[in-house]
Design an enzyme around this catalytic site. Structure first.
Site, short mmCIF file in Angstrom:
data_model
loop_
_atom_site.label_atom_id
_atom_site.label_comp_id
_atom_site.label_asym_id
_atom_site.label_seq_id
_atom_site.Cartn_x
_atom_site.Cartn_y
_atom_site.Cartn_z
N ALA A 1 -25.17 -47.25 64.72
CA ALA A 1 -25.51 -45.77 65.30
C ALA A 1 -24.64 -45.21 65.94
O ALA A 1 -24.43 -46.65 67.24
CB ALA A 1 -26.67 -44.75 64.56
N LYS A 2 -24.37 -44.34 66.71
CA LYS A 2 -23.96 -44.19 68.09
C LYS A 2 -24.19 -42.16 67.86
O LYS A 2 -24.47 -41.58 66.98
CB LYS A 2 -22.68 -44.40 68.09
CG LYS A 2 -21.87 -44.12 69.60
CD LYS A 2 -22.82 -45.43 69.98
CE LYS A 2 -22.44 -46.00 71.32
NZ LYS A 2 -22.16 -47.50 72.06
N GLY A 3 -24.72 -41.69 69.68
CA GLY A 3 -25.00 -40.55 69.71
C GLY A 3 -24.27 -40.26 71.39
O GLY A 3 -23.53 -41.21 71.61
N VAL B 1 -24.58 -39.73 64.78
CA VAL B 1 -24.07 -40.79 63.55
C VAL B 1 -24.29 -42.18 63.53
O VAL B 1 -24.51 -42.65 64.33
CB VAL B 1 -22.59 -40.59 63.85
CG1 VAL B 1 -21.63 -41.03 62.55
CG2 VAL B 1 -21.78 -39.43 64.06
#
Ligand code: NAD
Length: 417
Positions: free
Chosen positions: A108-110, A63
């Site tokens: 962001a992050k995943g 994201v």
């Protein structure tokens, strides 16, 4: 702002903190809507050939929340609960955190929804490569730069860098938190925990707390919790309780962190430490102490247990460990909360140093990394504290106002809308 809150998702909760800030900052409606939604999100299938020959299919996310201030930046979490909503919440927090410490990144992050403790080293290697290949078109050193988070570590980043490099050529700046031998920065592994200690030391002065005379409880003994515990212990603090996923240990006279660190290095679990009583993670949070440092997972302090928290100060080393409702209860009870976007920003700060070292193909000494980290954390803390004093708001509100305000200005300057 008082809101009846039950059953909100993590992303809804983070957006309540954002809304609160947007209101104080007087942001226009359209801008608020932009900041409430991720810019882009990707859901991918991650099929993995397991060691027993079967294929298992995991789900992964990346994201990208907001890129107005620079390339997207945020960790990758391997955890069963890390679904789309949780990743959105964490990506949003990265946007405000990066702006607060003024590193030139968006948020962001995943994640990959898996339990890494149930996967072998070679399964994790294959899972990481497949995930990287499936999100690779979003990544680049000037677009999106992943890092470790819960369930991932320097080895995971080495696999990601290698998978990306097979397509694009050698590119250390594509991930941070790598092993030092692969272009990682000295001081990165300890950076988040060191930042936690630095913020606590700064706040102790303003809050009139004598750190040598108080009792600290820490939930989580992974990367962040173990380094924060060790650095605070080495500076003379008494850590009276510590936990990992299996539960905790408590000794009101203080734990021997040197022995615990030696045990961890030898693969001996926390529960086998002989000089303390065993407590559950739920009990640990409610122990009689002065400072509570949640350094494991989200939502652990909620409307159920917030009335029973005994600490006078909470330093959020984990991301979003205190729910919106618990935040209101704790504030009403006069408990000071130092927020995640300030307290755990040391990791991304040294990730920024790592990225700049990679781009310049140059290496800093560890002393320089630690000194630059201290300057960044201290400056961010001072800015937040000054706002707390001058505007009569709490630390989370002040931190959000600074972060959200900077992102809003960047969005307007870019002329996105
Ligand atoms: P980690 O995987 O290294 O360690 C997590 C720790 O939490 C372990 O001790 C684990 O046993 C414990 N844990 C897991 N599930 C738990 C549960 N249900 N109850 C209690 N304890 C549990 O992860 P980490 O990198 O130390 O991250 C911890 C927190 O800090 C996360 O919220 C993460 O997003 C945040 N954070 C990490 C970094 C970083 O640089 N690693 C940076 C900023 C924020």
């Amino acid at each position: 702002m008082t809101i009846a809150i039950q059953e909100l998702t993590p992303f809804q909760e983070v957006n309540l903190f954002l809304d609160d800030s947007a209101e104080r900052l007087g942001l226009a409606d359209g801008l608020r809507q932009m900041l409430r939604q991720p810019w882009r999100e990707l859901k991918v299938q991650v099929p993995v050939r397991m060691d027993n020959g079967r294929v298992e299919v995991f789900t992964g996310y990346r994201v990208q929340h907001n890129g107005a201030r620079g390339p997207y930046k945020g960790g990758v979490r391997y955890h069963l609960q890390a679904d789309a909503d949780e990743v959105r919440a964490l990506a949003s927090l990265m946007t405000w955190k990066n702006a607060l410490v003024d590193v030139p990144f968006g948020g962001a992050k995943g994640s990959v929804q898996c339990d890494p403790s149930q996967l072998s080293e070679s399964e994790l290697n294959r899972l990481t490569r497949r995930y990287t290949l499936n999100i690779e078109h979003l990544l680049a050193p000037n677009r999106d730069i992943p890092a470790p988070d819960m369930g991932t570590n320097a080895q995971t980043m080495a696999w990601m860098m290698d998978a990306y490099g097979q397509i694009h050529g050698h590119c250390p700046a594509i991930v941070t938190g790598k092993p030092v031998e692969m272009g990682g920065s000295l001081g990165r592994e300890a950076a988040t925990g060191r930042g936690v200690a630095l913020i606590l030391q700064e706040a102790a002065i303003d809050l009139n707390i004598d750190l040598d005379a108080i009792r600290i409880v820490i939930q989580g003994h992974g990367n962040v919790g173990s380094w924060a515990a060790q650095i605070l212990y080495d500076s003379g603090c008494s850590i009276i309780a510590l936990s990992d996923v299996g539960g905790g240990i408590h000794n009101p006279k203080g734990l021997d962190l040197s022995q615990i660190a030696q045990n961890k290095a030898a693969g001996i679990s926390l529960s086998e430490y002989p000089h303390g009583e065993r407590v559950t993670n739920a009990e640990l949070l409610e122990l009689d102490c002065d400072v509570l440092i949640p350094a494991a997972i989200d939502n652990v302090i909620n409307t159920d247990n917030a009335p029973r928290i005994k600490a006078r100060l909470i330093a959020e080393a984990a991301n979003h460990p205190v729910t919106f409702g618990a935040d209101q209860i704790l504030n009403d009870r006069g408990i000071t909360i130092l927020p995640d976007i300030l307290v755990n920003a040391g990791g991304v700060t040294v990730s920024y140093f790592e990225w700049t070292q990679n781009l310049q193909e140059f290496r800093w000494e560890e002393e320089r990394v630690n000194e630059e980290l201290r300057k960044v954390m201290s400056k961010a803390y001072r800015a937040v504290h000054e706002k707390v004093v001058s505007e009569g708001i709490n630390y989370r509100q002040a931190a959000f106002d600074i972060g959200v305000g900077r992102v809003a200005r960047a969005v307007n300057l870019r002329g996105f809308v």
